[in-house]
Write a protein that holds these residues in place. Structure first.
Motif, PDB file in Angstrom:
ATOM      1  N   GLU A 341     -13.128-135.961  73.056  1.00 42.86           N
ATOM      2  CA  GLU A 341     -12.678-134.949  72.100  1.00 42.86           C
ATOM      3  C   GLU A 341     -11.178-135.046  71.843  1.00 42.86           C
ATOM      4  OE1 GLU A 341     -14.524-131.584  73.994  1.00 42.86           O
ATOM      5  OE2 GLU A 341     -16.477-132.526  73.610  1.00 42.86           O
ATOM      6  N   ALA A 342     -10.408-135.530  72.815  1.00 45.75           N
ATOM      7  CA  ALA A 342      -8.986-135.774  72.564  1.00 45.75           C
ATOM      8  C   ALA A 342      -8.813-136.870  71.519  1.00 45.75           C
ATOM      9  CB  ALA A 342      -8.279-136.154  73.862  1.00 45.75           C
ATOM     10  N   VAL A 343      -9.629-137.919  71.609  1.00 46.64           N
ATOM     11  CA  VAL A 343      -9.586-138.991  70.611  1.00 46.64           C
ATOM     12  C   VAL A 343      -9.938-138.441  69.231  1.00 46.64           C
ATOM     13  CG1 VAL A 343     -10.694-141.129  69.849  1.00 46.64           C
ATOM     14  CG2 VAL A 343     -10.081-140.834  72.266  1.00 46.64           C
ATOM     15  N   ILE A 344     -11.045-137.695  69.157  1.00 47.89           N
ATOM     16  CA  ILE A 344     -11.483-137.139  67.871  1.00 47.89           C
ATOM     17  C   ILE A 344     -10.442-136.168  67.314  1.00 47.89           C
ATOM     18  CG2 ILE A 344     -13.218-135.671  66.766  1.00 47.89           C
ATOM     19  CD1 ILE A 344     -15.233-136.810  68.853  1.00 47.89           C
ATOM     20  N   ALA A 345      -9.896-135.323  68.186  1.00 46.50           N
ATOM     21  CA  ALA A 345      -8.908-134.337  67.743  1.00 46.50           C
ATOM     22  C   ALA A 345      -7.677-135.014  67.157  1.00 46.50           C
ATOM     23  CB  ALA A 345      -8.520-133.426  68.909  1.00 46.50           C
ATOM     24  N   LEU A 346      -7.203-136.067  67.816  1.00 46.84           N
ATOM     25  CA  LEU A 346      -6.011-136.753  67.325  1.00 46.84           C
ATOM     26  C   LEU A 346      -6.291-137.440  65.987  1.00 46.84           C
ATOM     27  CD1 LEU A 346      -3.091-137.557  67.687  1.00 46.84           C
ATOM     28  CD2 LEU A 346      -3.833-139.459  69.149  1.00 46.84           C
ATOM     29  N   LEU A 347      -7.455-138.072  65.859  1.00 46.36           N
ATOM     30  CA  LEU A 347      -7.791-138.704  64.579  1.00 46.36           C
ATOM     31  C   LEU A 347      -7.975-137.654  63.483  1.00 46.36           C
ATOM     32  CD1 LEU A 347     -10.270-141.529  65.666  1.00 46.36           C
ATOM     33  CD2 LEU A 347      -7.841-141.728  65.101  1.00 46.36           C
ATOM     34  N   SER A 348      -8.561-136.516  63.832  1.00 48.58           N
ATOM     35  CA  SER A 348      -8.716-135.432  62.857  1.00 48.58           C
ATOM     36  C   SER A 348      -7.359-134.960  62.354  1.00 48.58           C
ATOM     37  CB  SER A 348      -9.459-134.250  63.490  1.00 48.58           C
ATOM     38  OG  SER A 348     -10.770-134.594  63.849  1.00 48.58           O
ATOM     39  N   ALA A 349      -6.421-134.781  63.292  1.00 43.12           N
ATOM     40  CA  ALA A 349      -5.083-134.332  62.912  1.00 43.12           C
ATOM     41  C   ALA A 349      -4.382-135.375  62.048  1.00 43.12           C
ATOM     42  CB  ALA A 349      -4.258-134.035  64.167  1.00 43.12           C
ATOM     43  N   ARG A 350      -4.559-136.653  62.365  1.00 44.27           N
ATOM     44  CA  ARG A 350      -3.939-137.723  61.576  1.00 44.27           C
ATOM     45  C   ARG A 350      -4.493-137.770  60.156  1.00 44.27           C
ATOM     46  NH1 ARG A 350      -1.394-142.283  63.552  1.00 44.27           N
ATOM     47  NH2 ARG A 350      -2.570-143.601  62.117  1.00 44.27           N
ATOM     48  N   PRO A 376     -16.808-131.265  56.230  1.00 45.54           N
ATOM     49  CA  PRO A 376     -15.443-131.369  56.779  1.00 45.54           C
ATOM     50  C   PRO A 376     -14.466-130.505  55.986  1.00 45.54           C
ATOM     51  CG  PRO A 376     -16.436-133.536  56.529  1.00 45.54           C
ATOM     52  CD  PRO A 376     -17.349-132.574  55.836  1.00 45.54           C
ATOM     53  N   ARG A 377     -13.438-130.034  56.667  1.00 43.27           N
ATOM     54  CA  ARG A 377     -12.423-129.226  56.007  1.00 43.27           C
ATOM     55  C   ARG A 377     -11.100-129.995  55.974  1.00 43.27           C
ATOM     56  NH1 ARG A 377     -11.183-123.109  57.843  1.00 43.27           N
ATOM     57  NH2 ARG A 377     -13.489-123.110  57.749  1.00 43.27           N
ATOM     58  N   SER A 378     -10.481-130.037  54.824  1.00 39.91           N
ATOM     59  CA  SER A 378      -9.196-130.708  54.681  1.00 39.91           C
ATOM     60  C   SER A 378      -8.067-129.769  55.097  1.00 39.91           C
ATOM     61  CB  SER A 378      -8.982-131.146  53.230  1.00 39.91           C
ATOM     62  OG  SER A 378      -9.937-132.103  52.844  1.00 39.91           O
ATOM     63  N   VAL A 379      -7.140-130.283  55.888  1.00 39.66           N
ATOM     64  CA  VAL A 379      -5.976-129.512  56.320  1.00 39.66           C
ATOM     65  C   VAL A 379      -4.765-130.433  56.322  1.00 39.66           C
ATOM     66  CG1 VAL A 379      -7.252-127.850  57.744  1.00 39.66           C
ATOM     67  CG2 VAL A 379      -6.490-130.015  58.740  1.00 39.66           C
ATOM     68  N   ALA A 380      -3.606-129.845  56.344  1.00 39.29           N
ATOM     69  CA  ALA A 380      -2.384-130.635  56.465  1.00 39.29           C
ATOM     70  C   ALA A 380      -2.288-131.202  57.875  1.00 39.29           C
ATOM     71  CB  ALA A 380      -1.162-129.763  56.168  1.00 39.29           C
ATOM     72  N   ALA A 381      -1.669-132.368  58.015  1.00 37.18           N
ATOM     73  CA  ALA A 381      -1.459-132.954  59.336  1.00 37.18           C
ATOM     74  C   ALA A 381      -0.632-131.998  60.191  1.00 37.18           C
ATOM     75  CB  ALA A 381      -0.748-134.302  59.204  1.00 37.18           C
ATOM     76  N   ALA A 382      -1.115-131.721  61.398  1.00 35.86           N
ATOM     77  CA  ALA A 382      -0.447-130.766  62.278  1.00 35.86           C
ATOM     78  C   ALA A 382      -0.965-130.953  63.696  1.00 35.86           C
ATOM     79  CB  ALA A 382      -0.719-129.328  61.810  1.00 35.86           C
ATOM     80  N   PRO A 383      -0.257-130.442  64.696  1.00 37.93           N
ATOM     81  CA  PRO A 383      -0.745-130.531  66.070  1.00 37.93           C
ATOM     82  C   PRO A 383      -2.107-129.860  66.228  1.00 37.93           C
ATOM     83  CG  PRO A 383       1.561-129.893  66.040  1.00 37.93           C
ATOM     84  CD  PRO A 383       1.087-129.822  64.622  1.00 37.93           C
ATOM     85  N   VAL A 384      -2.887-130.365  67.179  1.00 35.29           N
ATOM     86  CA  VAL A 384      -4.229-129.857  67.428  1.00 35.29           C
ATOM     87  C   VAL A 384      -4.357-129.478  68.902  1.00 35.29           C
ATOM     88  CG1 VAL A 384      -5.057-132.239  67.689  1.00 35.29           C
ATOM     89  CG2 VAL A 384      -6.706-130.406  67.360  1.00 35.29           C
ATOM     90  N   LEU A 385      -5.069-128.401  69.169  1.00 40.92           N
ATOM     91  CA  LEU A 385      -5.368-127.968  70.530  1.00 40.92           C
ATOM     92  C   LEU A 385      -6.782-128.406  70.884  1.00 40.92           C
ATOM     93  CD1 LEU A 385      -4.708-126.166  73.069  1.00 40.92           C
ATOM     94  CD2 LEU A 385      -5.724-124.259  71.795  1.00 40.92           C
ATOM     95  N   SER A 386      -6.942-129.078  72.028  1.00 38.85           N
ATOM     96  CA  SER A 386      -8.256-129.522  72.489  1.00 38.85           C
ATOM     97  C   SER A 386      -8.556-128.857  73.823  1.00 38.85           C
ATOM     98  CB  SER A 386      -8.278-131.045  72.636  1.00 38.85           C
ATOM     99  OG  SER A 386      -9.569-131.505  72.987  1.00 38.85           O
ATOM    100  N   ASN A 387      -9.651-128.092  73.875  1.00 40.17           N
ATOM    101  CA  ASN A 387     -10.010-127.310  75.059  1.00 40.17           C
ATOM    102  C   ASN A 387     -11.119-127.968  75.869  1.00 40.17           C
ATOM    103  OD1 ASN A 387      -8.243-125.241  74.438  1.00 40.17           O
ATOM    104  ND2 ASN A 387      -9.784-123.984  73.423  1.00 40.17           N
ATOM    105  N   SER A 388     -10.991-127.888  77.189  1.00 43.61           N
ATOM    106  CA  SER A 388     -12.044-128.342  78.102  1.00 43.61           C
ATOM    107  C   SER A 388     -12.151-127.345  79.246  1.00 43.61           C
ATOM    108  CB  SER A 388     -11.725-129.732  78.660  1.00 43.61           C
ATOM    109  OG  SER A 388     -11.736-130.709  77.642  1.00 43.61           O
TER     110      SER A 388
END
Length: 406
Positions: A341-350, A376-388
């Motif tokens: 999910e960290a991989v997916i989150a970073l690619l999503s943010a990019r 999918p929802r389009s958003v501006a590139a920004a930091p992402v929080l990934s929870n576990s």
């Protein structure tokens, strides 16, 4: 503060065996859960799961090495090899290995016990190194000559995120200059599945596997077990720049704490999980309003999703950024979940695209958090929080920031 960048990604998962394939699959928002005949034949009460996408171990290992590798280690070591290759290699000096796993070689241990008890086979000479939960980390270090710390973490379902976070801390503190960090698990075995079913964690929608994993949905009844691994190459930013490495982004924040409440149930009011999120944001030097979206733990279990929604609502002051959970597509990879999910989150943010939650049709959590569903929802590139969040109350939160040239 020392900046820590991501220069390599490697995955082996139900959604694909490259980071780009995984991202494309989760964007489609369709569950990968399926019936597993071997589990049905073993009369396991829950016989559905998200198995690994087709994977050829022979592409990575010779026959002699392969015979000494548990399936978990095969998956994890292959993902780590891909991550190092994606980073275009790493200097061996000053590199550490940080691995998270919830089950280690559980499935192989199960097979050995059953075979030995029935008198079908002797315990092989390589049983101990095959079964060690630290085996994958050691094999990564041995393959590349990495002589920094070689550590294995077990914080249940938070293990992969914990490994990445602890690697971040080690680089910041100067213990290492780079690290291969991630998580893995392969628990689609009869004993493991029956154990999780007995504790009431798994969805019982065996008649409709593709509808079983439904994070935050009102009709959720448990998670779907998946298997896989993901690894990130982390480097001190100046070292990565000096060698001309391609940068995906940064791991910019991490925090971990414990509910200290119950061995399998989350704290219902989400207060400690919310504290963990706030601490990760503080560690990243960010405010809640700086976060572009959240990749939630979102397992599809009734109590976990409810507690996490409450925690998110509290952390973001009642106005959450968009929230997704990719376990709706991939199932729950246990120790591998937080890393994938960290991989997916970073690619999503990019990419500025948030994957939708599979099978979400509505529920009370939508009154608390902004759930991404349908497309999918389009958003501006920004930091992402990934929870576990794991059994035993283990919480780990990561903040990932895309590179400025995303």
């Amino acid at each position: 503060m020392t900046r820590v960048v991501v220069t390599g990604l490697g995955v082996k998962s139900p959604a694909g065996n490259t980071a780009r394939d995984v991202f494309a699959t989760v964007l489609a928002g369709k569950s990968l859960a399926t019936a597993i005949p071997e589990l049905a034949d073993a009369r396991v009460p829950v016989s559905i799961g998200c198995p690994l996408a087709p994977f050829e171990p022979d592409d990575y290992f010779g026959g002699r090495e392969l015979r000494t590798l548990d399936r978990t280690s095969q998956i994890g070591l292959a993902a780590a090899i891909d991550a190092v290759a994606d980073a275009d290699g790493l200097p061996a000096e000053g590199c550490g290995v940080y691995v998270g796993t919830g089950g280690g070689g559980f499935a192989t241990l199960e097979n050995l016990i059953v075979g030995h008890t029935l008198g079908r086979e002797k315990v092989p000479v390589h049983a101990v190194p095959t079964l060690m939960s630290s085996s994958t980390a050691s094999r990564v270090a041995i393959r590349y000559g990495f002589r920094g710390p070689c550590l294995t973490f077990n914080t249940a379902c938070a293990s992969g995120a914990t490994a990445i976070g602890e690697a971040l801390r080690a680089i910041r503190s100067g213990v290492v200059g780079s690290a291969v960090a991630g998580g893995l698990d392969a628990l689609l075995s009869p004993l493991a599945m029956e154990a999780f079913a007995r504790v009431g964690a798994l969805s019982e929608r065996t008649h409709a596997p593709s509808e079983a994993s439904r994070p935050f949905d009102a009709d959720r009844d448990g998670f779907v077990m998946g298997e896989g691994a993901a690894f990130l190459v982390l480097e001190r930013a100046d070292l990565a720049e000096a060698r001309g490495a391609r940068v995906y982004g940064e791991v910019s924040g991490y925090a971990a704490n414990c509910d200290a409440n119950h061995i399998v149930a989350p704290l219902r009011d989400g207060s400690v999980a919310a504290e963990c999120m706030r601490a990760a944001l503080f560690d990243a030097g960010l405010d809640a309003g700086d976060i572009g979206h959240v990749n939630a733990h979102g397992t599809s279990t009734p109590h976990n999703d409810s507690a996490e929604a409450v925690a998110l609502h509290a952390c973001f002051g009642g106005r959450t950024p968009p929230v997704t959970s990719t376990k709706g597509v991939t199932g729950h990879l246990v120790g591998g979940a937080g890393a994938l999910e960290a991989v997916i989150a970073l690619l999503s943010a990019r990419e500025g695209l948030i994957p939708p939650i599979a099978n979400f049709a509505g529920g009370p959590e939508a009154d608390l958090i902004d759930i991404v569903c349908g497309e999918p929802r389009s958003v501006a590139a920004a930091p992402v929080l990934s929870n576990s969040f794991g059994f035993g109350g283990s919480n780990a939160c990561l903040v990932l920031t895309p590179s400025p040239d995303s």
